[in-house]
Design an enzyme around this catalytic site. Structure first.
Site, PDB file in Angstrom:
ATOM      1  N   HIS A 290       0.832  -1.213   0.000  1.00 54.18           N
ATOM      2  CA  HIS A 290       0.000   0.000   0.000  1.00 54.18           C
ATOM      3  C   HIS A 290       0.864   1.260   0.000  1.00 54.18           C
ATOM      4  O   HIS A 290       0.507   2.263   0.601  1.00 54.18           O
ATOM      5  CB  HIS A 290      -0.973   0.006   1.190  1.00 54.18           C
ATOM      6  CG  HIS A 290      -2.144  -0.902   0.970  1.00 54.18           C
ATOM      7  ND1 HIS A 290      -3.254  -0.526   0.256  1.00 54.18           N
ATOM      8  CD2 HIS A 290      -2.352  -2.187   1.330  1.00 54.18           C
ATOM      9  CE1 HIS A 290      -4.111  -1.539   0.206  1.00 54.18           C
ATOM     10  NE2 HIS A 290      -3.581  -2.565   0.846  1.00 54.18           N
TER      11      HIS A 290
ATOM     12  N   GLY B 216      -8.248 -13.851  -6.995  1.00 51.54           N
ATOM     13  CA  GLY B 216      -8.662 -13.361  -5.676  1.00 51.54           C
ATOM     14  C   GLY B 216      -7.699 -13.764  -4.571  1.00 51.54           C
ATOM     15  O   GLY B 216      -8.008 -13.653  -3.391  1.00 51.54           O
TER      16      GLY B 216
ATOM     17  N   GLY C 236      -4.701 -12.472  -4.096  1.00 54.47           N
ATOM     18  CA  GLY C 236      -3.735 -11.410  -3.787  1.00 54.47           C
ATOM     19  C   GLY C 236      -2.419 -11.607  -4.515  1.00 54.47           C
ATOM     20  O   GLY C 236      -1.392 -11.065  -4.120  1.00 54.47           O
TER      21      GLY C 236
ATOM     22  N   SER D 173      -3.692 -11.734 -10.222  1.00 54.78           N
ATOM     23  CA  SER D 173      -4.203 -12.412 -11.415  1.00 54.78           C
ATOM     24  C   SER D 173      -4.697 -11.372 -12.435  1.00 54.78           C
ATOM     25  O   SER D 173      -4.582 -11.592 -13.645  1.00 54.78           O
ATOM     26  CB  SER D 173      -5.318 -13.388 -11.050  1.00 54.78           C
ATOM     27  OG  SER D 173      -6.347 -12.710 -10.383  1.00 54.78           O
ATOM     28  N   SER D 174      -5.216 -10.248 -11.972  1.00 59.14           N
ATOM     29  CA  SER D 174      -5.721  -9.233 -12.921  1.00 59.14           C
ATOM     30  C   SER D 174      -4.581  -8.651 -13.744  1.00 59.14           C
ATOM     31  O   SER D 174      -4.693  -8.522 -14.964  1.00 59.14           O
ATOM     32  CB  SER D 174      -6.409  -8.068 -12.210  1.00 59.14           C
ATOM     33  OG  SER D 174      -7.167  -8.501 -11.157  1.00 59.14           O
TER      34      SER D 174
ATOM     35  N   ASP E 148       1.768  -3.933  -9.648  1.00 59.39           N
ATOM     36  CA  ASP E 148       1.497  -5.277 -10.175  1.00 59.39           C
ATOM     37  C   ASP E 148       1.807  -5.378 -11.670  1.00 59.39           C
ATOM     38  O   ASP E 148       2.413  -6.350 -12.131  1.00 59.39           O
ATOM     39  CB  ASP E 148       0.038  -5.661  -9.914  1.00 59.39           C
ATOM     40  CG  ASP E 148      -0.315  -5.587  -8.437  1.00 59.39           C
ATOM     41  OD1 ASP E 148       0.615  -5.521  -7.618  1.00 59.39           O
ATOM     42  OD2 ASP E 148      -1.509  -5.577  -8.116  1.00 59.39           O
TER      43      ASP E 148
ATOM     44  N   TYR F  41     -10.069  -0.651  -0.448  1.00 62.10           N
ATOM     45  CA  TYR F  41      -8.841  -0.209  -1.096  1.00 62.10           C
ATOM     46  C   TYR F  41      -8.960   1.270  -1.493  1.00 62.10           C
ATOM     47  O   TYR F  41      -8.081   2.086  -1.189  1.00 62.10           O
ATOM     48  CB  TYR F  41      -8.573  -1.092  -2.318  1.00 62.10           C
ATOM     49  CG  TYR F  41      -7.269  -0.808  -3.022  1.00 62.10           C
ATOM     50  CD1 TYR F  41      -6.105  -1.476  -2.672  1.00 62.10           C
ATOM     51  CD2 TYR F  41      -7.200   0.127  -4.056  1.00 62.10           C
ATOM     52  CE1 TYR F  41      -4.899  -1.233  -3.324  1.00 62.10           C
ATOM     53  CE2 TYR F  41      -6.017   0.381  -4.717  1.00 62.10           C
ATOM     54  CZ  TYR F  41      -4.868  -0.300  -4.347  1.00 62.10           C
ATOM     55  OH  TYR F  41      -3.686  -0.049  -5.003  1.00 62.10           O
TER      56      TYR F  41
HETATM   57  C1  GLA Z   1      -2.987  -4.276  -5.044  1.00 68.53           C
HETATM   58  C2  GLA Z   1      -2.799  -3.157  -6.061  1.00 68.53           C
HETATM   59  C3  GLA Z   1      -1.360  -2.650  -6.031  1.00 68.53           C
HETATM   60  C4  GLA Z   1      -0.917  -2.304  -4.611  1.00 68.53           C
HETATM   61  C5  GLA Z   1      -1.242  -3.456  -3.646  1.00 68.53           C
HETATM   62  C6  GLA Z   1      -0.961  -3.089  -2.222  1.00 68.53           C
HETATM   63  O1  GLA Z   1      -2.248  -5.402  -5.421  1.00 68.53           O
HETATM   64  O2  GLA Z   1      -3.108  -3.613  -7.352  1.00 68.53           O
HETATM   65  O3  GLA Z   1      -1.239  -1.539  -6.887  1.00 68.53           O
HETATM   66  O4  GLA Z   1      -1.470  -1.101  -4.190  1.00 68.53           O
HETATM   67  O5  GLA Z   1      -2.603  -3.847  -3.754  1.00 68.53           O
HETATM   68  O6  GLA Z   1       0.397  -2.894  -2.028  1.00 68.53           O
END
Ligand code: GLA
Length: 378
Positions: free
Chosen positions: A31, A115, A117, A120-121, A165, A217
């Protein structure tokens, strides 16, 4: 059956090419990407494949091996943000952000758990963007693709994610994490060699629900923007611990805690890089533990399943453990001694059963390459 064979059965022609893009874990720096901070992710060896064929008309035909939803059909001129069935939006968003104005057939196949974490997106978006760039010879650099895929997710899908990501899915390198400065996107390769040091990074997918679209988020992001506004800063990257502490009593306590997480997490990323470079894995593990505590108590993005996985790992000999990704579910990572992997996994499994949580899944996180071409028809 290979994705090319599936593609041929579905669309009657072989694909022009097949690309792959991986999911990720983030060692530390959670974050902080949307606060222009520092992050330390690596690409994992689970990928999403995209098989693609260009058409001579304007028809867009897309399908996914994971969803038995047949073929979704539209026209390039009809692609409008926030429309189309949910699963198609990540693909349509990329076609839209790359400005594709001709027909294509796309089949995607993902082994990155959804889902969980593990991004995958981003793996899906980056595999499609990489394939389009190659097939149409658009000449876009990997950094261009990073920005365009993030734009697809922000403006088309409507998820206000940061840039970590997509960056790691496109820039990842085997055997390395990337220290990414999210202010200017400058990447620095950091060798990650847990195995040679008798260690492994265990991913624990808690199977607890995780969806960034759920609002928590976006709320955290807005809170960070409020604090940087109060301090008249561009982003929390520029806030020092001292300046935050000096104004602490005037700030709303939630806003103070959110900012405290961001400021301390950026410091932890810097320390983590030094620990890795000096092979101080005990120190590195402690930073993982501190990161989890901060995400749980100050940023409040953990959940009972993540806390349980982290606590059991820490109590069973892990050098450190923490949640990864956006939170509210998804996965945790634990740095464990090679020989302890099975034991820690079974203790976490038992703890989950006792707490009546869904059964967790385990993966070995191996730093791998970013997006690439797998196959091209001549
Ligand atoms: C998700 C978001 C990222 C980042 C993380 C938290 O994966 O896609 O951009 O903010 O949460 O670090």
């Amino acid at each position: 059956m290979s994705i090319s064979e599936d593609f041929s059965l579905l669309f009657n022609y072989s694909p022009d090419l097949v690309s792959a893009a991986p999911g990720r874990v983030n060692l530390i720096g959670e974050h902080v990407d949307y606060n222009q901070g520092l992050v330390l992710p690596f690409a994992i060896d689970s990928v999403t494949n995209c098989a693609l064929r260009l058409r001579d008309d304007a028809k867009i035909l897309i399908s996914s091996k994971q969803l038995n939803s047949g073929i979704y059909e539209t026209k390039s001129s009809d692609i409008v943000p926030k429309t189309g069935p949910d699963w198609t939006r990540y693909i349509l968003g990329v076609l839209w952000s790359l400005g594709i104005d001709r027909g294509v057939e796309i089949l995607v196949d993902s082994e990155v758990p959804q889902g969980a974490g593990l991004s995958s997106s981003a793996a899906l978006e980056c595999s499609v963007a990489f394939a389009l760039n190659e097939a149409l010879q658009l000449g876009l650099s990997r950094i261009d693709l990073v920005r365009l895929t993030q734009r697809a997710e922000n403006d088309f899908v409507g998820v206000p994610c940061g840039i970590m990501d997509q960056t790691i899915s496109l820039l990842g390198e085997a055997g390395h994490a990337i220290l990414l400065d999210c202010r200017d996107l400058s990447p620095q390769l950091i060798p990650v060699n847990f195995e040679d040091n008798g260690l492994r990074l265990l991913i624990i997918d808690t199977q607890a629900h995780h969806a960034l679209v759920d609002g928590g988020y976006a709320e955290r992001r807005a809170q960070c923007e409020s604090v940087s506004g109060i301090f008249s800063l561009d982003s929390l990257r520029d806030l020092s611990r001292e300046r935050l502490a000096a104004k602490g009593s005037e700030l709303d306590s939630k806003l103070y805690s959110r900012a405290l997480h961001v400021v301390t997490e950026i410091e932890r990323v810097k320390s983590a890089v030094s620990s890795l470079q000096s092979k101080d894995f005990v120190g590195f593990g402690e930073l993982l533990n501190d990161s989890h505590k901060s995400l749980r108590d100050d940023y409040e993005v953990s959940c009972p399943e993540l806390d349980c996985a982290v606590k059991i790992s820490q109590e069973s000999g892990a050098l450190g453990a923490r949640m990864v990704g956006g939170g509210f579910g998804g996965s945790a990572i634990a740095l464990v001694k090679d020989g302890d992997m099975g034991l820690i996994a079974s203790l976490v499994e038992r703890g989950f059963a006792k707490a009546c949580f869904k059964s967790p899944r385990f993966f070995d996180a191996v730093p791998s390459d970013g997006a690439r071409l797998i196959d091209r028809r001549n």
